[in-house]
Scaffold this motif. Structure first.
Motif, PDB file in Angstrom:
ATOM      1  N   TRP A  44       0.822  -1.215   0.000  1.00 48.02           N
ATOM      2  CA  TRP A  44       0.000   0.000   0.000  1.00 48.02           C
ATOM      3  C   TRP A  44       0.854   1.262   0.000  1.00 48.02           C
ATOM      4  O   TRP A  44       0.359   2.348  -0.260  1.00 48.02           O
ATOM      5  N   ALA A  45       2.149   1.132   0.277  1.00 46.60           N
ATOM      6  CA  ALA A  45       3.045   2.289   0.230  1.00 46.60           C
ATOM      7  C   ALA A  45       3.232   2.799  -1.194  1.00 46.60           C
ATOM      8  O   ALA A  45       3.654   3.940  -1.402  1.00 46.60           O
ATOM      9  N   SER A  46       2.924   1.952  -2.176  1.00 46.02           N
ATOM     10  CA  SER A  46       3.045   2.339  -3.594  1.00 46.02           C
ATOM     11  C   SER A  46       1.679   2.190  -4.253  1.00 46.02           C
ATOM     12  O   SER A  46       1.402   1.179  -4.901  1.00 46.02           O
ATOM     13  N   PRO A  47       0.794   3.165  -4.105  1.00 50.05           N
ATOM     14  CA  PRO A  47      -0.577   3.010  -4.604  1.00 50.05           C
ATOM     15  C   PRO A  47      -0.665   2.835  -6.111  1.00 50.05           C
ATOM     16  O   PRO A  47      -1.641   2.288  -6.613  1.00 50.05           O
ATOM     17  N   GLU A  48       0.376   3.250  -6.834  1.00 48.66           N
ATOM     18  CA  GLU A  48       0.332   3.128  -8.295  1.00 48.66           C
ATOM     19  C   GLU A  48       0.418   1.682  -8.764  1.00 48.66           C
ATOM     20  O   GLU A  48       0.090   1.384  -9.925  1.00 48.66           O
ATOM     21  N   ILE A  49       0.829   0.756  -7.901  1.00 56.93           N
ATOM     22  CA  ILE A  49       0.935  -0.652  -8.317  1.00 56.93           C
ATOM     23  C   ILE A  49      -0.213  -1.507  -7.785  1.00 56.93           C
ATOM     24  O   ILE A  49      -0.283  -2.698  -8.066  1.00 56.93           O
ATOM     25  N   LEU A  50      -1.112  -0.924  -7.014  1.00 48.25           N
ATOM     26  CA  LEU A  50      -2.201  -1.704  -6.430  1.00 48.25           C
ATOM     27  C   LEU A  50      -3.159  -2.188  -7.516  1.00 48.25           C
ATOM     28  O   LEU A  50      -3.421  -1.491  -8.498  1.00 48.25           O
ATOM     29  N   ILE A  51      -3.693  -3.395  -7.312  1.00 47.09           N
ATOM     30  CA  ILE A  51      -4.599  -4.020  -8.278  1.00 47.09           C
ATOM     31  C   ILE A  51      -5.997  -4.064  -7.668  1.00 47.09           C
ATOM     32  O   ILE A  51      -6.198  -4.683  -6.617  1.00 47.09           O
ATOM     33  N   PRO A  52      -6.978  -3.418  -8.300  1.00 50.80           N
ATOM     34  CA  PRO A  52      -8.329  -3.358  -7.717  1.00 50.80           C
ATOM     35  C   PRO A  52      -8.917  -4.722  -7.388  1.00 50.80           C
ATOM     36  O   PRO A  52      -9.584  -4.895  -6.368  1.00 50.80           O
ATOM     37  N   ALA A  53      -8.667  -5.720  -8.251  1.00 54.07           N
ATOM     38  CA  ALA A  53      -9.264  -7.047  -8.044  1.00 54.07           C
ATOM     39  C   ALA A  53      -8.800  -7.682  -6.738  1.00 54.07           C
ATOM     40  O   ALA A  53      -9.518  -8.498  -6.145  1.00 54.07           O
ATOM     41  N   LEU A  54      -7.595  -7.310  -6.271  1.00 52.46           N
ATOM     42  CA  LEU A  54      -7.074  -7.899  -5.041  1.00 52.46           C
ATOM     43  C   LEU A  54      -7.699  -7.286  -3.784  1.00 52.46           C
ATOM     44  O   LEU A  54      -7.512  -7.801  -2.683  1.00 52.46           O
ATOM     45  N   SER A  55      -8.431  -6.193  -3.958  1.00 49.14           N
ATOM     46  CA  SER A  55      -9.064  -5.561  -2.797  1.00 49.14           C
ATOM     47  C   SER A  55     -10.105  -6.471  -2.159  1.00 49.14           C
ATOM     48  O   SER A  55     -10.359  -6.377  -0.949  1.00 49.14           O
ATOM     49  N   THR A  56     -10.698  -7.353  -2.944  1.00 48.51           N
ATOM     50  CA  THR A  56     -11.715  -8.265  -2.408  1.00 48.51           C
ATOM     51  C   THR A  56     -11.138  -9.120  -1.295  1.00 48.51           C
ATOM     52  O   THR A  56     -11.728  -9.251  -0.213  1.00 48.51           O
TER      53      THR A  56
ATOM     54  N   THR B 163       5.530 -11.926 -12.286  1.00 48.21           N
ATOM     55  CA  THR B 163       5.859 -10.664 -11.628  1.00 48.21           C
ATOM     56  C   THR B 163       4.583  -9.854 -11.428  1.00 48.21           C
ATOM     57  O   THR B 163       3.584 -10.079 -12.110  1.00 48.21           O
ATOM     58  N   ASP B 164       4.618  -8.919 -10.489  1.00 43.95           N
ATOM     59  CA  ASP B 164       3.453  -8.079 -10.265  1.00 43.95           C
ATOM     60  C   ASP B 164       3.517  -6.852 -11.171  1.00 43.95           C
ATOM     61  O   ASP B 164       4.401  -6.742 -12.033  1.00 43.95           O
ATOM     62  N   SER B 165       2.594  -5.921 -10.970  1.00 42.86           N
ATOM     63  CA  SER B 165       2.514  -4.767 -11.863  1.00 42.86           C
ATOM     64  C   SER B 165       3.695  -3.812 -11.687  1.00 42.86           C
ATOM     65  O   SER B 165       3.881  -2.901 -12.500  1.00 42.86           O
ATOM     66  N   ALA B 166       4.490  -4.016 -10.636  1.00 43.88           N
ATOM     67  CA  ALA B 166       5.725  -3.251 -10.465  1.00 43.88           C
ATOM     68  C   ALA B 166       6.935  -4.048 -10.953  1.00 43.88           C
ATOM     69  O   ALA B 166       8.079  -3.666 -10.682  1.00 43.88           O
ATOM     70  N   ALA B 167       6.671  -5.150 -11.654  1.00 45.23           N
ATOM     71  CA  ALA B 167       7.713  -6.026 -12.221  1.00 45.23           C
ATOM     72  C   ALA B 167       8.545  -6.706 -11.146  1.00 45.23           C
ATOM     73  O   ALA B 167       9.682  -7.116 -11.387  1.00 45.23           O
ATOM     74  N   ARG B 168       7.986  -6.859  -9.946  1.00 50.52           N
ATOM     75  CA  ARG B 168       8.677  -7.569  -8.867  1.00 50.52           C
ATOM     76  C   ARG B 168       8.316  -9.048  -8.907  1.00 50.52           C
ATOM     77  O   ARG B 168       7.179  -9.412  -9.188  1.00 50.52           O
ATOM     78  N   PHE B 169       9.298  -9.885  -8.591  1.00 59.02           N
ATOM     79  CA  PHE B 169       9.094 -11.334  -8.645  1.00 59.02           C
ATOM     80  C   PHE B 169       8.046 -11.769  -7.624  1.00 59.02           C
ATOM     81  O   PHE B 169       8.083 -11.373  -6.457  1.00 59.02           O
TER      82      PHE B 169
END
Length: 665
Positions: A75-87, A552-558
């Motif tokens: 949550w420290a990087s809101p630009e990489i958050l994925i709405p679907a994961l909020s559920t 990888t996630d939307s921030a290209a992290r493994f």
């Protein structure tokens, strides 16, 4: 004192404590924030469920973030958050997770309203993100907490609902439902077998559509199209009269009226991938008519019609036994099965007759009944699942289970070896045992205690529900048999587990012992030579091949290693070379960061396929199989083409795995 004034007084008192705790958190050094954070989270848990709590926290969102509330979390990087994961976050039994998601969404609301200027997120981005969060959590708006939610979450189940009510008051329903409808269509284009979650979302849209206080705006037409696919696809069921009334109406229809009903349902089914219970009722009624109307009701082409005529007795028996209003979705599977023409393969039709007469074990019956209910019987549910998986082999999902290998195997067999799939289903459902061989040694699932999954969630199709536990244990045992061997065990497991067509040649670009990248240049050259039509003599892929990717996630992290199936490689409509693959993850459309966004439609994908440009796919690949007797032109691959791929790798999952590769480059 009234309850309202009591809540207000409690809120004021807790907000004063929150402000004090936030100040202490802000003043603490980074290494001491964890101690202070516990108090802040505890107060937020008491503030958020109260009326007015969300508005008050929204006003404090900037201060909470700058104090370090989100430090060390996604949550420290809101630009990489994925709405679907909020559920998952809003329904989490961990109260701190619910708090962090809730405060993060309130922070984004403040940003979207211009109350807070954020360095990495624009107001437009925040607004779009929140509308998608609302869309994916719409059910929380319309239903009070269930008994299970109250047991798991306590008062935090109220906090998530307070959040969503606050968001919808600020954002409105129109944009929310527009996003929800787009999301539903995106999922449906992938033609999944399990559509219960989609049906629930459509039901929620129908509830909103019936509320005169909710203005759907431009989204009304798209909403009506989805709602009608389930509840009112034709004139005779326009007002959703119920199955019994509809059945009585069918009795009074002549063949012309029945044909009109049949074409209406078929059009809706092929348009959306959804099947109405009324459609199943019609199909059962048409068993008393000729094959022409059955073909019309399933929307069959000449291929499917020919298959129906050749195997009319089998198809009629399958409809009689498997197709019920409760199992209506299997109608699409049956239609797709006939279009695939797999009944012409000599073993398949006899195997389907065996399935029709299969006596299920007591455990199989109990498991199916536990998940799907007592009506129709367990055999009908399993048969409906068989029709679905054979008709839609790329629609198999692993659910919320670490069983991607087993889901991939089921999909691959349904796609490439349907009679073996039917044999495996018979073993699992009748005998409570599956036997496979690993390098000549028989492995019985009955004799293996554990697999990769310690427990198995029930969010699976009927076939997966019975077969995956057996496959999972066998796969794990094959891994145990490889202990002590040098290298990755998939070299030996995949050809034995999935089938003879899995290439015996094997390449991996990660050192198993250290996790560092190794021989990357040669790995990529070999992959191009084996799979890229420009370098393998323009040889199309003949059989689906297992492969492994670094997700990888939307921030290209493994994130982790994942099993997929390479299906084909070809030019897309834009003349770009793409890899089309099957992903057992329940939704193939994912953002893997650094511009690598997996496509599911619009690039020549067939239903159920995911795709990426060849170089982007290669950048997330870490394992592939090949035929060691076929060699491509690896030497002719341009260095700059390989450099593009290695750039993607070094900027993502390979960033901290360079090892010797850094020196080589």
């Amino acid at each position: 004192m009234s309850p309202l004034s009591s809540d207000s007084a409690a809120l004021d008192k807790r907000l004063a404590a929150l402000d004090d705790a936030t100040g202490s958190l802000a003043a603490a050094a980074d290494f001491g924030k964890q101690v202070k954070l516990t108090r802040v989270l505890g107060i937020l848990r008491r503030v958020l469920p109260l009326p007015g709590g969300c508005a008050a926290v929204r006003a404090r969102a900037a201060g909470l973030e700058s104090a370090g509330l989100f430090l060390g979390t996604d949550w420290a990087s809101p630009e990489i958050l994925i709405p679907a994961l909020s559920t998952g976050s809003l329904r989490s039994p961990n109260p701190d997770t619910v708090v962090l998601e809730t405060v993060s969404d309130l922070r984004l609301l403040a940003i979207s309203k211009g109350e807070y200027v954020h360095p990495s997120v624009s107001a437009e981005y925040a607004y779009e993100h929140l509308s998608q969060v609302l869309a994916t959590n719409l059910s929380l708006l319309f239903a009070p907490p269930s008994e299970a939610e109250r047991e798991q979450q306590g008062r935090m189940a109220l906090a998530s609902r307070e959040l969503l009510h606050h968001l919808v008051q600020e954002i409105g329903y129109e944009k929310v439902l527009e996003n929800l409808i787009d999301e539903i269509w995106r999922i449906l284009r992938q033609r999944p077998i399990q559509v219960d979650s989609v049906k629930r979302m459509i039901t929620q849209i129908a509830v909103a559509r019936a509320n005169p206080d909710i203005d759907l705006g431009a989204g009304a037409l798209g909403a009506d199209r989805l709602i009608s696919s389930l509840y009112s696809a034709t004139d005779a069921c326009r007002e959703d009269p119920g199955v019994e009334v509809y059945r009585a109406r069918l009795e009074a229809m002549d063949d012309g009226a029945l044909q009109f009903e049949a074409t209406g349902f078929a059009r809706s089914m092929h348009d959306t991938g959804l099947v109405s219970p009324y459609h199943a009722t019609l199909l059962r009624h048409l068993l008393g008519k000729g094959e022409y109307l059955l073909a019309e009701a399933m929307g069959l082409s000449s291929t499917g019609r020919d298959c129906l005529l050749c195997y009319h007795e089998l198809v009629r028996t399958l409809i009689e036994k498997a197709v019920h209003p409760e199992t209506a979705q299997c109608v699409y599977g049956l239609a797709s099965l006939l279009e695939r023409g797999i009944l012409y393969q000599p073993p398949v039709a006899p195997a389907m007759w065996r399935q029709l007469g299969l006596e299920l074990s007591a455990d199989s019956k109990a498991r199916l009944t536990q998940v799907f209910g007592p009506s129709p019987d367990a055999g009908a549910w399993l048969l409906s699942g068989v029709l679905s998986i054979l008709g839609l082999p790329l629609g198999v999902g692993q659910g919320d289970n670490p069983t991607c290998q087993s889901a991939r195997a089921l999909s691959m067999w349904a796609y490439n070896d349907p009679d073996y799939l039917l044999q495996t289903v018979a073993w699992a459902a009748r005998d409570d045992e599956v036997v496979m061989h690993f390098e000549g040694q028989a492995l019985s699932s009955r004799e293996i205690a554990t697999g990769m999954a310690t427990t198995l969630a029930f969010d699976l199709d009927p076939v997966s529900l019975l077969v995956v536990p057996h496959l999972d244990r066998i796969y794990a045992e094959m891994g145990r048999q490889c202990i002590g061997r040098e290298g990755d065990p998939h070299r030996w497991i995949n050809p034995e587990f999935h089938g003879w067509w899995s290439g015996r040649g094997f390449r991996i670009n990660v050192d198993v012992a250290t996790g560092a990248l190794t021989d990357l240049d040669e790995f990529l050259r070999h992959f191009y030579a084996s799979y890229h039509p420009y370098y393998n003599g323009n040889q199309p892929l003949i059989h689906p091949q297992p492969a492994g990717i670094a997700v990888t996630d939307s921030a290209a992290r493994f994130v982790g290693w994942h099993a997929i199936t390479i299906l084909r490689v070809s030019l897309d409509p834009q003349e770009q070379m793409r890899v089309y693959f099957y992903n057992p993850n329940n939704d193939s459309g994912q953002d893997w960061g650094d511009g690598v966004v997996v496509g599911t439609a619009g690039h020549g994908e067939r239903p159920g396929e995911a795709s990426l440009p060849f170089e982007q796919f290669a950048s997330r690949l870490y394992i592939f199989h090949f035929d060691p007797l076929e060699h491509g032109e690896s030497a002719s691959i341009a260095p700059d083409e390989l450099a593009q791929v290695t750039g993607y790798i070094h900027r993502s999952w390979g960033a901290d795995r360079l090892g010797g590769e850094a020196a080589e480059s």
